[in-house]
Scaffold this active site. Structure first.
Site, PDB file in Angstrom:
ATOM      1  N   THR A  96       0.821  -1.255   0.082  1.00  0.00           N
ATOM      2  CA  THR A  96      -0.081  -0.055  -0.082  1.00  0.00           C
ATOM      3  C   THR A  96       0.878   1.254  -0.003  1.00  0.00           C
ATOM      4  OG1 THR A  96      -1.638  -1.282   1.191  1.00  0.00           O
ATOM      5  CG2 THR A  96      -1.886   1.120   1.241  1.00  0.00           C
ATOM      6  N   GLN A 144      -1.458 -15.195  -2.489  1.00  0.00           N
ATOM      7  CA  GLN A 144      -2.562 -15.174  -1.645  1.00  0.00           C
ATOM      8  C   GLN A 144      -3.792 -14.936  -2.397  1.00  0.00           C
ATOM      9  OE1 GLN A 144      -1.821 -11.960   1.629  1.00  0.00           O
ATOM     10  NE2 GLN A 144       0.002 -11.508   0.281  1.00  0.00           N
TER      11      GLN A 144
END
Length: 664
Positions: free
Chosen positions: A30, A243
């Protein structure tokens, strides 16, 4: 920029060609996205309004927007779009309504609205499994398959029939001037494919795209990104194939690999330094996930020290498992003087939470279960609020469609489709269309009478609302439509019906309290607006403000982190799930276990039960094969049937401390 590691800095700096950032768990992805946005604005002169950062949740988009606000001045960040795929799709649809053939004020159907429409269509055809049809239609849309394509590819009668129902469902939505959640992506893709001028307009408007969680994109979302970035490929995609745990809802981890084919100049940068977990946790995760085939290899590493061994605790039963986990939580809390909100219990299925909730309550330990249904999301609450919405806003077509057959009034899907077409042609709402004389040219006399009776009911209560207290009005409405009887008719048993009726009673209490808080002349519209605001606030509660032990599924835990993590139910047919074993789909289950392990920052404990209740009988359970794949040098196994003597003494002391704390 000075505090970025070399790989993060390279990802921020690279602009000339499309970029794929393979960002491992806890690797600061992020931060890379937000720093890159600032870099594009400050160093490359791209206006903030020409940049779009796309993610999968509103929370992630809000967090991104907040971080950017700290890096840039308000003027520099003005117009920047940090949003979900669906919010971006909605923006495109709203601005291209004429080309798409929709009128302003179109409705957006949520899953319940869509389900209700499909059930009505299925009931007409005597089909019972409307839920499975809804999933299939959503899957077709996610794969960008039209009703015609679905029908042509059907290899059996059932699939062909579902494809025909898909076509009728789409036709009905259009007649209602409505779209469903999946259409928010499908419609812009269709639009860009069929109208080159509109596509080029949006490509010029969005000069750079940054897409987070790229491994979770479905086929339709991938097409939307491709069409927006154009041949120049002004794109930074951030993702982690390890993921990818959402294949069941259409996610395609192979989209990461497709980028290499579709953009030959693609540059790949790996973020492997983890800023979250100890080395033991990361080494264990690396060994586990290495059992999956990989297009892109990466290994997480950390400078946070070796850390404690990962514990594995065999338990006799689900109740014993809950007892052991709660004891360990109390032990760590008092030994390390930490708050309860630093603990998380993760599991494969929601049903596993019940014994843990029971034990936590017994010990007076606060907890929060993520993923539980919001009060305002319950069907019976949405029904009543829809009545109130329509009374206060006769143009609310979504509310009209929700309650037109709640309770059932015998108004069929064909009638509603004709009503929708008529209302669209007249540029009026569905409710107003019911009262127009010309409607009798389009529907049968019997159907017209039923529509008029419903419109009269709504109009009567809207008129009463002007001088009747809200609570009195709602009680009168519920009696008029015999809503309690309707709940008993549609509920599977008396207990379910009683619970739904209790929820309605709770809503009446809300209305009573809201009426008391508002000024004396507060209108029903004021109260409806206030209740809808409460709904939004309830759904947007910040996870960080939730106090106590966090409990959630492994799927819900993705993107989160906790100092102390417990993964419960490490058993065959649970993790990996029985369905995945039967379908030979172990790779996604292994990724799910990997996600669970990499949520832990300091300690990780895994538990399994030797016996578990299933369908009313006790069954023998086998430890998960994933436990065998973990490196033994990083594990500490509790001996079956006994606790380590030192640990038992510590647990006893923790219990005493906890009791004293409660007394204090």
């Amino acid at each position: 920029m000075d505090t970025l590691n070399p790989q993060q800095r390279a990802a921020v700096d690279h602009v000339g060609t499309p970029l794929l950032v393979l960002a491992g768990a806890g690797s600061g992805k992020t931060r890379v996205i937000t720093e890159k946005i600032a870099h594009l604005i400050q160093q490359h002169g791209i206006d903030a309004r020409n940049i779009a950062a796309i993610t999968f949740t509103n929370k992630a988009a809000s967090e991104m927007q907040a971080r950017i606000g700290k890096l840039l001045s308000a003027d520099a960040a003005k117009g920047l779009q940090a949003s979900t795929f669906h919010t971006l799709g909605l923006r495109i649809i709203r601005q291209e309504l004429d080309t798409l053939g929709y009128k302003p004020g179109f409705s957006i159907f949520d899953a319940q609205d869509s389900g209700q429409l499909l059930k009505e269509l299925a009931r007409k055809e005597n089909i019972e499994a409307a839920d499975s049809i809804q999933w299939r239609i959503s899957a077709w849309k996610n794969d960008f398959i039209s009703p015609e394509q679905a029908f042509s590819k059907a290899d059996d009668e059932e699939t062909a029939f579902h494809a025909q129902l898909y076509e009728r469902y789409q036709r009905q939505l259009k007649a209602y001037n409505a779209v469903d959640f999946d259409d928010l992506i499908v419609l812009p893709v269709n639009l860009f494919q069929q109208h080159a001028g509109i596509r080029e307009k949006w490509q010029n408007r969005l000069r750079y795209l940054l897409v987070d969680e790229y491994q979770d994109t479905n086929a339709c979302q991938y097409q939307l990104v491709k069409l927006l970035v154009g041949v120049e490929g002004r794109l930074t995609a951030v993702g982690d194939d390890d993921q990818s745990i959402y294949a069941w809802r259409g996610a395609r981890p192979e989209n990461l690999q497709l980028l290499k084919q579709d953009f030959p100049t693609l540059k790949i940068i790996k973020l492997e330094q983890n800023y979250r977990s100890t080395s033991r946790i990361l080494n264990t995760a690396n060994v586990l996930i290495a059992n999956n085939p990989h297009v892109f290899d990466k290994k997480l590493w950390s400078t946070l020290g070796e850390g404690d061994p990962l514990r594995v605790i065999p338990c006799d039963s689900a109740d014993h498992e809950a007892e052991r986990v709660v004891s360990e939580i109390m032990n760590i809390k008092f030994r390390k003087s930490v708050d309860y909100n630093q603990f998380a219990i993760l599991y494969r299925g929601n049903f596993q939470s019940r014994p843990f909730e029971r034990k936590l309550r017994e010990h007076g330990i606060p907890y929060f279960v993520s993923g539980s249904t919001s009060f305002f999301e319950r069907a019976e609450i949405k029904d009543i609020i829809a009545y109130l919405r329509l009374m206060t806003n006769p143009d609310d077509d979504a509310a009209f469609l929700r309650i037109i057959n709640t309770p059932r009034r015998g108004i069929g899907a064909g009638t509603l489709e004709k009503l929708g077409r008529y209302a669209t042609g007249r540029e009026t709402s569905l409710l107003n269309a019911c009262g127009e004389i010309a409607l009798e040219m389009h529907v049968t006399r019997r159907a017209l009478l039923k529509l008029q009776q419903f419109a009269d009911l709504v109009s009567e209560f809207a008129w009463k609302a002007e001088d009747t207290p809200a609570l009195v009005l709602v009680k009168s409405l519920l009696k008029e439509i015999a809503y309690d009887d309707w709940l008993r008719e549609i509920s599977s048993n008396d207990k379910v019906a009683d619970r739904r009726i209790e929820n309605v009673g709770e809503l009446l209490e809300w209305i009573s309290r809201l009426s008391a808080k508002q000024r004396d002349d507060a209108s029903l519209k004021d109260i409806v607006n206030r209740m809808q605001l409460m709904d939004i606030l309830e759904r947007n509660k910040d996870d960080e403000q939730r106090q106590g032990v966090q409990m959630m599924t492994l799927h819900a835990a993705k993107g989160l982190e906790f100092p102390h993590v417990f993964i419960a139910g490490m058993e065959e047919e649970l993790l990996p799930h029985k369905t995945s074993i039967e379908e030979d789909n172990l790779e996604e289950e292994r990724r799910l276990a990997y996600v669970g392990i990499t949520r832990a920052r300091q300690t990780l404990t895994m538990t399994y039960a030797r016996k578990r209740q299933k369908y009313g009988e006790e069954i023998e359970c086998e430890p998960s094969r994933f436990l065998e794949e973990l490196p033994p040098e990083h594990l500490e196994w509790d001996k079956p049937g006994e606790e380590n003597a030192t640990r038992a003494r510590e647990t006893g002391r923790s219990h005493l401390k906890h009791l004293k704390a409660l007394l204090d």
